[in-house]
Write a protein that holds these residues in place. Sequence first.
Motif, PDB file in Angstrom:
ATOM      1  N   TYR A 113      59.390  30.206  41.469  1.00 17.56           N
ATOM      2  CA  TYR A 113      58.730  28.980  41.911  1.00 17.56           C
ATOM      3  C   TYR A 113      58.444  29.062  43.411  1.00 17.56           C
ATOM      4  CZ  TYR A 113      58.196  24.134  43.448  1.00 17.56           C
ATOM      5  OH  TYR A 113      57.743  22.985  44.038  1.00 17.56           O
TER       6      TYR A 113
ATOM      7  N   LEU B  42      60.908  24.736  36.253  1.00 16.79           N
ATOM      8  CA  LEU B  42      61.641  25.282  35.115  1.00 16.79           C
ATOM      9  C   LEU B  42      60.884  26.449  34.491  1.00 16.79           C
ATOM     10  CD1 LEU B  42      62.990  22.042  33.399  1.00 16.79           C
ATOM     11  CD2 LEU B  42      64.097  23.513  35.074  1.00 16.79           C
TER      12      LEU B  42
ATOM     13  N   GLU C 292      68.636  21.097  36.679  1.00 19.30           N
ATOM     14  CA  GLU C 292      68.342  22.519  36.437  1.00 19.30           C
ATOM     15  C   GLU C 292      67.285  23.016  37.419  1.00 19.30           C
ATOM     16  OE1 GLU C 292      67.021  25.590  32.846  1.00 19.30           O
ATOM     17  OE2 GLU C 292      66.924  23.424  32.513  1.00 19.30           O
TER      18      GLU C 292
ATOM     19  N   LYS D 153      67.499  26.091  40.127  1.00 17.77           N
ATOM     20  CA  LYS D 153      66.542  27.209  40.190  1.00 17.77           C
ATOM     21  C   LYS D 153      66.058  27.424  41.624  1.00 17.77           C
ATOM     22  CE  LYS D 153      66.099  27.937  35.654  1.00 17.77           C
ATOM     23  NZ  LYS D 153      66.579  29.176  34.994  1.00 17.77           N
TER      24      LYS D 153
ATOM     25  N   GLY E  41      61.033  29.384  37.272  1.00 13.76           N
ATOM     26  CA  GLY E  41      62.366  29.877  37.588  1.00 13.76           C
ATOM     27  C   GLY E  41      62.466  30.320  39.034  1.00 13.76           C
TER      28      GLY E  41
END
Length: 353
Positions: free
Chosen positions: A115, A109, A332, A336, A112
């Motif tokens: 990663y 996270l 989430e 991503k 984003g």
Amino acid sequence: MTPADLSRTVLHAVRRAVDEDALRAPVPARVRVERTRPGGSGDYACAVALQLAGHAALPAREVAALLRDRVVGAPGIGRVEITGPGFLNFTLDASAGAEARAARVREVLDAGLRYGRVTTEAGRLHRLHHPPEVRAAVLAQSVARLLRTQGGQVLVGCTEETDPRWEDLGVRVGLRYGAEESAGIRPVPARATAAALLDRLGRDAALWGLQRPAAHDHATLGDDLLVQGEPNPLFLVRYAHARARALLREGERFGLTAAYETDVDAPALHAALADHPGVLAAAALHHAPDRVARHLETVADAFFDFHATTPPLPVGDEKPSAAHRSRLALAEAAGKVLAGGLFVLGISAPPHL
């Protein structure tokens, strides 16, 4: 961690070692783990290093050490030891596994789309060249993006005149040089022009069809790339991303904000997120964008399984809770990773489908 989870973790380690060219041996279909016998070390033992040693032409203990290095720190594993001629012995640690999973979700996270990016290749210049053919041009562009995820600098050139329609597929070629100066990208040709592919399939489907098969295989460019349903892996990957985004929007109606506060039981999805950096590294090393495409399919499949068995949003009379916030955070994070992988392939990740 269950024996099945541990088996998958060790199998992931074998695949990583093979993908990174540290181990030259066939990847087994499955890895067997057993409860340690009385007087043994740890909770579980595995003999896979002994099975692979002959193929790899390495001592079994050396193979075990390669695998241990890729298993240490995995969620749910507290300690890994090598015993006897090359047995791997595992001591489980549920609390450490939960902490590792939480840290990984938060890392995704925070990072984003970045990663999995590292600086291993910082300062290294890569020169790539390709023939004047659309599939080669597209793969060269994605290989360049992959090398940049590892911190490298990349120049891409074509050996002859370029096709202006390549630009509509995201290809930018500003240089011209020969094979003696750079690494060649030479997949099996697509036997189609950029204009024909764009007119029939559009940009995203054409890019997926050109890159999903390995470079030594023929590109699959049929109309099934346009199917809006399960038979089309591209649709499932993009739909999984769009669904993750939709969950966040729907969560707002319940007053839920994604935050990983309690551990979420979704081993396949956690494992897929953990694999992402290694997939990027191996795909960059081997100039193989197809590895990223296959990994995105794995992430999407794991996301849908998680979505079906562990609903991220309250159902019926359920009240919003920390468990829902954590599930939203995991959803989430999956979104991503999917968006970041699609970006590497030059494919869009729309929030709605």
